[in-house]
Scaffold this motif. Structure first.
Motif, PDB file in Angstrom:
ATOM      1  N   MET A 183       0.842  -1.185   0.000  1.00 51.87           N
ATOM      2  CA  MET A 183       0.000   0.000   0.000  1.00 51.87           C
ATOM      3  C   MET A 183       0.884   1.244   0.000  1.00 51.87           C
ATOM      4  SD  MET A 183      -2.979  -1.367  -0.049  1.00 51.87           S
ATOM      5  CE  MET A 183      -4.113  -0.003   0.264  1.00 51.87           C
ATOM      6  N   VAL A 184       0.411   2.263  -0.697  1.00 54.26           N
ATOM      7  CA  VAL A 184       1.134   3.542  -0.772  1.00 54.26           C
ATOM      8  C   VAL A 184       0.166   4.649  -0.361  1.00 54.26           C
ATOM      9  CG1 VAL A 184       2.274   5.204  -2.294  1.00 54.26           C
ATOM     10  CG2 VAL A 184       2.691   2.754  -2.584  1.00 54.26           C
ATOM     11  N   ASN A 185       0.621   5.506   0.530  1.00 47.32           N
ATOM     12  CA  ASN A 185      -0.190   6.614   1.024  1.00 47.32           C
ATOM     13  C   ASN A 185       0.367   7.914   0.451  1.00 47.32           C
ATOM     14  OD1 ASN A 185      -1.843   8.284   2.634  1.00 47.32           O
ATOM     15  ND2 ASN A 185      -1.825   6.741   4.267  1.00 47.32           N
ATOM     16  N   MET A 186      -0.417   8.573  -0.399  1.00 49.09           N
ATOM     17  CA  MET A 186       0.019   9.824  -1.019  1.00 49.09           C
ATOM     18  C   MET A 186      -0.753  10.981  -0.384  1.00 49.09           C
ATOM     19  SD  MET A 186       0.046   8.629  -5.027  1.00 49.09           S
ATOM     20  CE  MET A 186       0.924  10.065  -5.612  1.00 49.09           C
ATOM     21  N   GLU A 187      -0.025  11.939   0.185  1.00 56.86           N
ATOM     22  CA  GLU A 187      -0.660  13.116   0.775  1.00 56.86           C
ATOM     23  C   GLU A 187      -0.437  14.315  -0.142  1.00 56.86           C
ATOM     24  OE1 GLU A 187      -0.486  15.821   4.835  1.00 56.86           O
ATOM     25  OE2 GLU A 187      -0.015  13.682   4.922  1.00 56.86           O
ATOM     26  N   LEU A 188      -1.524  15.023  -0.452  1.00 58.27           N
ATOM     27  CA  LEU A 188      -1.466  16.146  -1.390  1.00 58.27           C
ATOM     28  C   LEU A 188      -1.457  17.464  -0.623  1.00 58.27           C
ATOM     29  CD1 LEU A 188      -4.209  14.919  -3.903  1.00 58.27           C
ATOM     30  CD2 LEU A 188      -1.787  14.307  -3.853  1.00 58.27           C
ATOM     31  N   GLY A 271       4.295   1.275   2.177  1.00 60.57           N
ATOM     32  CA  GLY A 271       4.206   0.177   3.129  1.00 60.57           C
ATOM     33  C   GLY A 271       5.046  -1.010   2.688  1.00 60.57           C
ATOM     34  N   LYS A 272       5.250  -1.920   3.614  1.00 68.02           N
ATOM     35  CA  LYS A 272       6.023  -3.130   3.278  1.00 68.02           C
ATOM     36  C   LYS A 272       5.199  -4.047   2.368  1.00 68.02           C
ATOM     37  CE  LYS A 272       4.514  -5.107   7.658  1.00 68.02           C
ATOM     38  NZ  LYS A 272       4.931  -5.533   9.003  1.00 68.02           N
ATOM     39  N   VAL A 273       5.869  -4.867   1.621  1.00 72.99           N
ATOM     40  CA  VAL A 273       5.203  -5.801   0.715  1.00 72.99           C
ATOM     41  C   VAL A 273       4.577  -6.934   1.527  1.00 72.99           C
ATOM     42  CG1 VAL A 273       5.521  -7.403  -1.202  1.00 72.99           C
ATOM     43  CG2 VAL A 273       6.760  -5.235  -1.168  1.00 72.99           C
ATOM     44  N   GLU A 274       3.289  -7.201   1.248  1.00 70.24           N
ATOM     45  CA  GLU A 274       2.548  -8.231   1.980  1.00 70.24           C
ATOM     46  C   GLU A 274       1.714  -9.056   1.011  1.00 70.24           C
ATOM     47  OE1 GLU A 274       2.542  -8.974   5.130  1.00 70.24           O
ATOM     48  OE2 GLU A 274       3.271  -7.230   6.239  1.00 70.24           O
ATOM     49  N   GLU A 275       1.312 -10.256   1.457  1.00 65.56           N
ATOM     50  CA  GLU A 275       0.279 -10.996   0.758  1.00 65.56           C
ATOM     51  C   GLU A 275      -1.026 -10.216   0.887  1.00 65.56           C
ATOM     52  OE1 GLU A 275       0.476 -13.762  -0.993  1.00 65.56           O
ATOM     53  OE2 GLU A 275       2.585 -14.248  -0.589  1.00 65.56           O
ATOM     54  N   MET A 276      -1.916 -10.334  -0.105  1.00 63.77           N
ATOM     55  CA  MET A 276      -3.134  -9.527  -0.085  1.00 63.77           C
ATOM     56  C   MET A 276      -3.995  -9.786   1.149  1.00 63.77           C
ATOM     57  SD  MET A 276      -5.983  -8.957  -3.099  1.00 63.77           S
ATOM     58  CE  MET A 276      -4.814  -8.398  -4.334  1.00 63.77           C
ATOM     59  N   ILE A 277      -3.962 -10.990   1.682  1.00 65.65           N
ATOM     60  CA  ILE A 277      -4.759 -11.307   2.859  1.00 65.65           C
ATOM     61  C   ILE A 277      -4.311 -10.479   4.058  1.00 65.65           C
ATOM     62  CG2 ILE A 277      -3.311 -13.209   3.666  1.00 65.65           C
ATOM     63  CD1 ILE A 277      -7.162 -13.200   3.645  1.00 65.65           C
ATOM     64  N   ASN A 278      -3.055 -10.035   4.055  1.00 60.76           N
ATOM     65  CA  ASN A 278      -2.508  -9.229   5.155  1.00 60.76           C
ATOM     66  C   ASN A 278      -2.218  -7.796   4.733  1.00 60.76           C
ATOM     67  OD1 ASN A 278      -2.433 -11.361   7.040  1.00 60.76           O
ATOM     68  ND2 ASN A 278      -0.519 -12.116   6.164  1.00 60.76           N
ATOM     69  N   ILE A 279      -2.845  -7.317   3.652  1.00 57.66           N
ATOM     70  CA  ILE A 279      -2.433  -6.046   3.056  1.00 57.66           C
ATOM     71  C   ILE A 279      -2.719  -4.856   3.968  1.00 57.66           C
ATOM     72  CG2 ILE A 279      -4.584  -5.493   1.848  1.00 57.66           C
ATOM     73  CD1 ILE A 279      -0.963  -5.182   0.526  1.00 57.66           C
ATOM     74  N   TYR A 280      -3.641  -5.000   4.918  1.00 58.28           N
ATOM     75  CA  TYR A 280      -3.903  -3.868   5.807  1.00 58.28           C
ATOM     76  C   TYR A 280      -2.668  -3.512   6.624  1.00 58.28           C
ATOM     77  CZ  TYR A 280      -5.947  -0.760   9.196  1.00 58.28           C
ATOM     78  OH  TYR A 280      -6.203   0.334   9.969  1.00 58.28           O
ATOM     79  N   ALA A 281      -1.835  -4.516   6.963  1.00 53.26           N
ATOM     80  CA  ALA A 281      -0.589  -4.227   7.687  1.00 53.26           C
ATOM     81  C   ALA A 281       0.305  -3.307   6.865  1.00 53.26           C
ATOM     82  CB  ALA A 281       0.139  -5.539   8.012  1.00 53.26           C
ATOM     83  N   TYR A 283      -0.820  -1.041   4.805  1.00 51.89           N
ATOM     84  CA  TYR A 283      -1.415   0.300   4.898  1.00 51.89           C
ATOM     85  C   TYR A 283      -0.969   0.993   6.181  1.00 51.89           C
ATOM     86  CZ  TYR A 283      -4.814   3.982   5.670  1.00 51.89           C
ATOM     87  OH  TYR A 283      -5.394   5.186   5.941  1.00 51.89           O
ATOM     88  N   GLN A 284      -0.982   0.263   7.306  1.00 60.56           N
ATOM     89  CA  GLN A 284      -0.515   0.852   8.563  1.00 60.56           C
ATOM     90  C   GLN A 284       0.940   1.298   8.443  1.00 60.56           C
ATOM     91  OE1 GLN A 284      -1.675  -2.651  10.951  1.00 60.56           O
ATOM     92  NE2 GLN A 284      -2.813  -1.219  12.247  1.00 60.56           N
ATOM     93  N   ASP A 285       1.731   0.462   7.795  1.00 60.41           N
ATOM     94  CA  ASP A 285       3.144   0.787   7.602  1.00 60.41           C
ATOM     95  C   ASP A 285       3.311   2.035   6.735  1.00 60.41           C
ATOM     96  OD1 ASP A 285       5.848   0.043   8.151  1.00 60.41           O
ATOM     97  OD2 ASP A 285       6.041  -0.677   6.091  1.00 60.41           O
ATOM     98  N   SER A 286       2.448   2.181   5.737  1.00 60.58           N
ATOM     99  CA  SER A 286       2.540   3.355   4.851  1.00 60.58           C
ATOM    100  C   SER A 286       2.225   4.639   5.618  1.00 60.58           C
ATOM    101  CB  SER A 286       1.582   3.208   3.656  1.00 60.58           C
ATOM    102  OG  SER A 286       0.232   3.413   4.028  1.00 60.58           O
ATOM    103  N   ILE A 287       1.287   4.573   6.571  1.00 55.47           N
ATOM    104  CA  ILE A 287       0.976   5.745   7.398  1.00 55.47           C
ATOM    105  C   ILE A 287       2.193   6.141   8.224  1.00 55.47           C
ATOM    106  CG2 ILE A 287      -0.432   6.602   9.318  1.00 55.47           C
ATOM    107  CD1 ILE A 287      -2.705   4.855   8.316  1.00 55.47           C
ATOM    108  N   ARG A 288       2.814   5.145   8.879  1.00 51.69           N
ATOM    109  CA  ARG A 288       4.004   5.433   9.702  1.00 51.69           C
ATOM    110  C   ARG A 288       5.118   6.027   8.861  1.00 51.69           C
ATOM    111  NH1 ARG A 288       2.348   0.526  12.195  1.00 51.69           N
ATOM    112  NH2 ARG A 288       3.643  -0.677  10.762  1.00 51.69           N
ATOM    113  N   ASN A 289       5.355   5.433   7.699  1.00 56.70           N
ATOM    114  CA  ASN A 289       6.448   5.915   6.854  1.00 56.70           C
ATOM    115  C   ASN A 289       6.169   7.310   6.311  1.00 56.70           C
ATOM    116  OD1 ASN A 289       7.955   3.602   7.227  1.00 56.70           O
ATOM    117  ND2 ASN A 289       7.080   2.555   5.464  1.00 56.70           N
TER     118      ASN A 289
END
Length: 525
Positions: A183-188, A271-281, A283-289
């Motif tokens: 997941m990638v979090n882009m802030e505008l 965010g870190k690379v994850e299997e899709m079943i765990n992809i929410y992790a 997203y959390q990582d993308s927020i922190r980063n």
């Protein structure tokens, strides 16, 4: 519609004949060019954006013959309708003309009716092709709109719901993505915040991101939520350090293009690379980063004491989420502190934080009946956060989060600290060879006492809880991947494949292989 006609003919008599036919029979045609050489034909027609609709070309031209000129034209221009005039009835000439996709091969001299009929057929073909292109354009537009809707649906499901195995298979098929990604979090940000809210600009940003699809990565682009656009980046090949670096460079390129085209700054958390079943992790990582990256750039949007409040917020958020997960009764206190901390942020950041907390709360709580609590409720929350006056935001957030927390199923059950700590360890380390004795030592009680209170408070023994967790995770992996059964067992903590199969059968009622076959049967059916 006015059609443009080119005449390539050296004989003035034929030129006059063609001019007379067009002026008499086709008021919607305009002769724009009359030339006599193949060089002029190539110059006017030999480009992709030529505006000539119909070209009438004699084989005998100055320079190379007309068919050779048409051959060069067809290298770039396939749209212009072409009639060939020739004094020669050679079969080879006619075959070459057909190969070059000319509309008609007319032996001259020819009567007016024959030539007029040939021109009419060209114009009818232009009308048909224009209609076909419009239809294709319409279908393409509908497809793009449907695809965008599916992408939005995927991102909403990741953020505000939980991906089931059926969801995963559906999205993989519809979006052409792989089961592994990040997941990638882009802030505008922009000096003119109105730019960020313009739908036309957001649509162009969506298209800009998708221009970089293909090759190693495929993007799933979500809607703008406050000032954020969330992406799922699917890895179409094996994840390597080199490919991770390529993704970072690619996202930097996208950010620069958005800055150049729309005067909007883009800050990115990956965010870190994850299997899709765990992809929410991820997203959390993308927020922190994203937060860490903005702190490093000193552009966090925090008004005063930014470093202090930024670090305080992260610490409080971690404690709040841990409290929710452990149900220790302290989450309300942490929430109050979090909302007080948010007061030190600017308006846009406050709203972003509230939305992030909604998402994180939704995924952390395990007691809430999320199946009955539809995605629409969260959509309403997003709209409310966007529209609510800043003076009312804190009060609204208190009420909303308190409602969510106290709507938990079995809300009165609070685990003791020892059991909460034990569950936390099991949930995080179930893939390891953990034992009751080891966990009891880590939480500071005897194994006999932990065994008793664990059963009393969870209605499961330590072994039952661990086994259920492992087997449920194994079922998720089997349903969403093609991992060999032996590898699935290893992934959830069973080194012996035979033992894993026996435990799986005792819990599920069938072997792992039969379970996989039953899943495939249901999907095929």
């Amino acid at each position: 519609m006015m059609y443009k006609v080119l005449i390539a003919e050296r004989d003035i008599e034929y030129v006059d004949q063609l001019r007379g036919i067009i002026n008499r029979d086709y008021r919607n045609c305009q002769i724009t060019d009359i030339v006599g050489s193949s060089r002029e034909v190539i110059e006017i027609l030999g480009k992709e954006n030529s505006d000539i609709d119909v070209a009438i070309i004699n084989v005998k031209l100055t320079g190379v013959n007309g068919l050779e000129a048409i051959k060069k034209v067809r290298q770039k221009n396939f749209d212009t309708r072409i009639l060939v005039l020739s004094e020669f009835s050679y079969l080879e000439f006619a075959q070459e003309a057909i190969r070059l996709k000319v509309d008609n091969y007319i032996i001259i001299p020819a009567n007016d009716n024959e030539i007029s009929d040939a021109i009419r057929l060209c114009l009818e073909e232009i009308v048909r092709m224009n209609h076909y292109k419009q239809k294709i354009c319409s279908v393409t537009t509908e497809y793009q709109e449907a695809k965008q809707y599916i992408e939005y649906s995927y991102i909403y499901t990741v953020l505000f719901s939980k991906l089931s195995s059926r969801d995963i298979k559906k999205y993989v098929e519809l979006l052409g993505v792989s089961l592994k990604g990040c997941m990638v979090n882009m802030e505008l940000e922009s000096d003119d915040m109105k730019l960020i809210n313009k739908q036309t600009i957001l649509q162009q940003i969506y298209e800009c991101i998708h221009e970089y699809d293909g090759g190693i990565f495929r993007f799933v682009v979500g809607p703008k939520i406050n000032r954020h656009i969330v992406l799922y980046v699917s890895y179409l090949c094996e994840e390597t350090e080199n490919n991770n670096s390529k993704l970072k460079e690619l996202l930097k390129t996208i950010a620069k293009e958005i800055k150049m085209k729309f005067l909007i700054d883009v800050y990115i958390g990956i965010g870190k690379v994850e299997e899709m079943i765990n992809i929410y992790a991820s997203y959390q990582d993308s927020i922190r980063n994203l937060l860490e990256m903005k702190n490093l750039l000193d552009t966090s949007g925090i008004q005063d004491s930014e470093s202090y409040y930024g670090n305080l917020y992260k610490d409080l958020e971690r404690k709040y989420l841990t409290s929710l997960r452990l149900k220790d009764g302290e989450s309300s206190n942490y929430l109050n502190h979090l909302l007080d901390c948010i007061d030190h942020f600017c308006e846009e950041v406050r709203k972003s934080k509230i939305i992030e907390l909604l998402v994180l709360t939704r995924h952390t709580m395990t007691g809430f009946d999320w199946e009955a609590y539809s995605q629409d409720n969260f959509t309403e929350y997003l709209l409310a956060v966007s529209n609510i006056p800043i003076s009312e935001l804190k009060s609204w957030a208190h009420q909303t989060f308190e409602y969510i927390q106290y709507s938990q199923v079995d809300q009165n059950r609070l685990y003791t600290k020892a059991v909460s700590d034990a569950i936390n360890i099991i949930d995080g380390e179930y893939t390891k060879n953990i034992t009751l004795e080891e966990i009891a030592k880590r939480v500071g009680v005897s194994s006999q006492y932990l065994s008793k209170i664990f059963k009393d408070e969870t209605n499961q023994t330590f072994v039952e809880y661990l086994t259920t967790l492992r087997i449920n995770r194994a079922k998720d992996i089997i349903q969403t991947s093609d991992q060999p059964i032996k590898q699935v067992g290893i992934m959830v903590g069973y080194k012996d494949p035979n033992y894993f199969s026996r435990i799986f059968r005792s819990v599920v009622g069938i072997s792992p292989s039969d379970f996989r076959d039953s899943v495939k049967y249901k999907i095929d059916k």
